[in-house]
Every structure is written in C-alpha cells, then in structure tokens.
Scaffold this motif. Sequence first.
Motif, short mmCIF file in Angstrom:
data_model
loop_
_atom_site.label_atom_id
_atom_site.label_comp_id
_atom_site.label_asym_id
_atom_site.label_seq_id
_atom_site.Cartn_x
_atom_site.Cartn_y
_atom_site.Cartn_z
N UNK A 46 0.91 -1.47 -0.50
CA UNK A 46 -0.37 -0.38 0.38
C UNK A 46 0.79 1.12 -0.28
N UNK A 47 0.52 2.11 -0.69
CA UNK A 47 1.05 3.61 -1.01
C UNK A 47 0.09 4.37 -0.54
N UNK A 48 -0.27 4.66 -0.09
CA UNK A 48 -1.38 6.23 -0.42
C UNK A 48 -3.16 5.68 -0.33
N UNK A 49 -3.71 6.31 0.88
CA UNK A 49 -4.80 5.54 1.10
C UNK A 49 -6.02 7.27 1.25
N UNK A 50 -6.87 7.71 0.23
CA UNK A 50 -7.76 8.92 0.34
C UNK A 50 -8.28 9.09 0.84
N UNK A 51 -9.19 8.99 0.82
CA UNK A 51 -10.38 9.47 1.68
C UNK A 51 -11.51 9.84 1.24
N UNK A 52 -13.04 9.52 1.15
CA UNK A 52 -14.07 10.24 0.46
C UNK A 52 -14.10 11.21 0.04
N UNK A 53 -13.44 12.40 1.24
CA UNK A 53 -13.43 13.46 2.01
C UNK A 53 -12.14 14.69 1.16
N UNK A 54 -11.24 14.06 1.19
CA UNK A 54 -10.10 14.00 0.75
C UNK A 54 -9.70 14.74 -0.31
N UNK A 55 -8.66 15.35 -0.61
CA UNK A 55 -8.33 16.04 -2.30
C UNK A 55 -7.01 14.95 -2.92
N UNK A 56 -6.32 15.34 -1.50
CA UNK A 56 -4.65 14.81 -1.88
C UNK A 56 -3.90 13.90 -0.57
N UNK A 57 -3.19 13.16 -1.01
CA UNK A 57 -2.86 12.70 -0.28
C UNK A 57 -1.05 12.79 -0.31
N UNK A 58 0.26 13.02 0.40
CA UNK A 58 1.40 12.92 -0.10
C UNK A 58 2.88 12.33 0.83
N UNK A 59 3.24 11.58 0.56
CA UNK A 59 4.00 9.87 1.33
C UNK A 59 5.57 10.47 0.39
N UNK A 60 6.12 11.25 0.59
CA UNK A 60 7.92 11.22 0.53
C UNK A 60 7.59 11.57 -0.95
N UNK A 61 7.85 11.00 -2.70
CA UNK A 61 8.00 11.39 -3.83
C UNK A 61 6.54 11.73 -4.10
N UNK A 62 4.68 10.60 -3.42
CA UNK A 62 4.65 10.18 -3.98
C UNK A 62 2.93 11.38 -4.24
N UNK A 63 2.54 11.22 -4.62
CA UNK A 63 1.44 12.68 -4.12
C UNK A 63 -0.18 11.82 -4.59
N UNK A 64 -0.84 11.57 -4.16
CA UNK A 64 -1.93 10.75 -4.70
C UNK A 64 -3.59 11.90 -4.63
N UNK A 65 -4.19 12.11 -5.40
CA UNK A 65 -5.45 13.08 -5.48
C UNK A 65 -6.43 12.86 -5.73
N UNK A 66 -7.34 13.34 -5.81
CA UNK A 66 -9.06 12.57 -5.28
C UNK A 66 -9.43 13.29 -6.17
N UNK A 67 -10.32 13.56 -7.08
CA UNK A 67 -11.84 14.39 -7.91
C UNK A 67 -12.87 13.36 -7.82
#
Lengths: 111, 111
Positions: A46-67
């Motif tokens: 697992x790298x990143x988990x984004x909850x439905x209420x969130x827009x993004x999550x970051x971990x080190x060089x990784x950034x995940x966004x959610x629309x």
Amino acid sequence: KQEVTQIPAALSVPEGENLVLNCSFTDSAIYNLQWFRQDPGKGLTSLLLIQSSQREQTSGRLNASLDKSSGRSTLYIAASQPGDSATYLCAVRGATNKLIFGTGTLLAVQP
Amino acid sequence: DTAVSQTPKYLVTQMGNDKSIKCEQNLGHDTMYWYKQDSKKFLKIMFSYNNKELIINETVPNRFSPKSPDKAHLNLHINSLELGDSAVYFCASSLGQRTQYFGPGTRLTVL
C-alpha cells in the motif's frame, strides 16, 4: 457496477523525470481510494489511501489526488528512480466494503 | 515481524485434487480477504470475513470454501481443482475499512 480503469497500461521514462499515473472509476459513490505497487512475483504494498472527503495525500515523492465527482485519481511520482519500477494499481472501496481494482500501469524507469 | 503471511508460496497439483491455502495476520485486524489475480494480472476479490463472519462472497464456484477459525486466520480450501483455478491467490487484512495489507501471494498451478 463499479469499473476502474488505469491509463496508461505501460509507461517507460528516464530516471529523474516526474510522472503521472491515472485512475478513473465509473461510480463516484466511493468510501476511499487506495494506490498500491506490486513488484514482479510479489504481493501488493500500500502506498497511499485517500478518504472520499480528502482531495490528496502525500508520502515522500508520491502525491495522490482524488476528484470524486469526476471519478478520477492521479498518482504523481517526483524525480523517478529505477527502484520505482513496478506495477501500480489503484483500487476503490464502495459501500459494499469491496476493493475494486484497476487494470494497473506497468512503470519502467530507465537508469 | 508484523505481517500477513500465507502458506504455501507455491502450489503445483493435478486436476481434481483438493488443496488448502493458509493465511495468518498478526496485525490485530478484524477483517480478512481472499483475492485472485489471474494471468492478466487482474485482481478480484473472492471473500471477506469480519470477526470470523462472512461478509463478502463474490460469484465464486462453491468448490472454494473459506474458513476463519479466529480473527487472525482465514484459510481457503479448494475442491476438485480445475485448470482455470491456476492463478495467484492473495490474502489481505484490514482494520475495518482502513488500509488493506496484503500477503506475499500463493501461486497455484493446476496441471
């Protein structure tokens, strides 16, 4: 029925480049979205988990966004390294508590 | 080490045989899952147990029978194995709907 698609299916980049992996899902009623990496012959990490209420999550060089409204997520990898080479999977969880996986993106970072 | 472990890692057997795969987690999670990854690397959920109770049962042949003796274990028994059962089977666990942690996988080959 939830369907998850990842584009591109495969990607090859030179070391040091920034890159974006895309994930789209058909049903926006999700609980969360999770990004994983899978190395050949190995399990999922697992790298990143984004909850439905969130827009993004970051971990080190990784950034995940959610629309959620448009049914899209992106995974941004900064300053890619050969060690980032793997298959990247996104998965969405809906009200049924099931993780529905995407088709994966096979990433190769060339030294 | 805290982890999700599976045994065996590899399983080669003849058509028609019965086999079991074991999964254990020592993460204190209350929910466990079985996934199947086919030859095209597509991951699909098969079963999920929460506190030893079956909560997800996808359209899986009834030759597949999961058993959860306690919250830390979820075993998968397969009767009358068929060629199409050849795949990698992954066990996973989570605390409720939080991040799922995956085992290393069991590669099943049916000859």
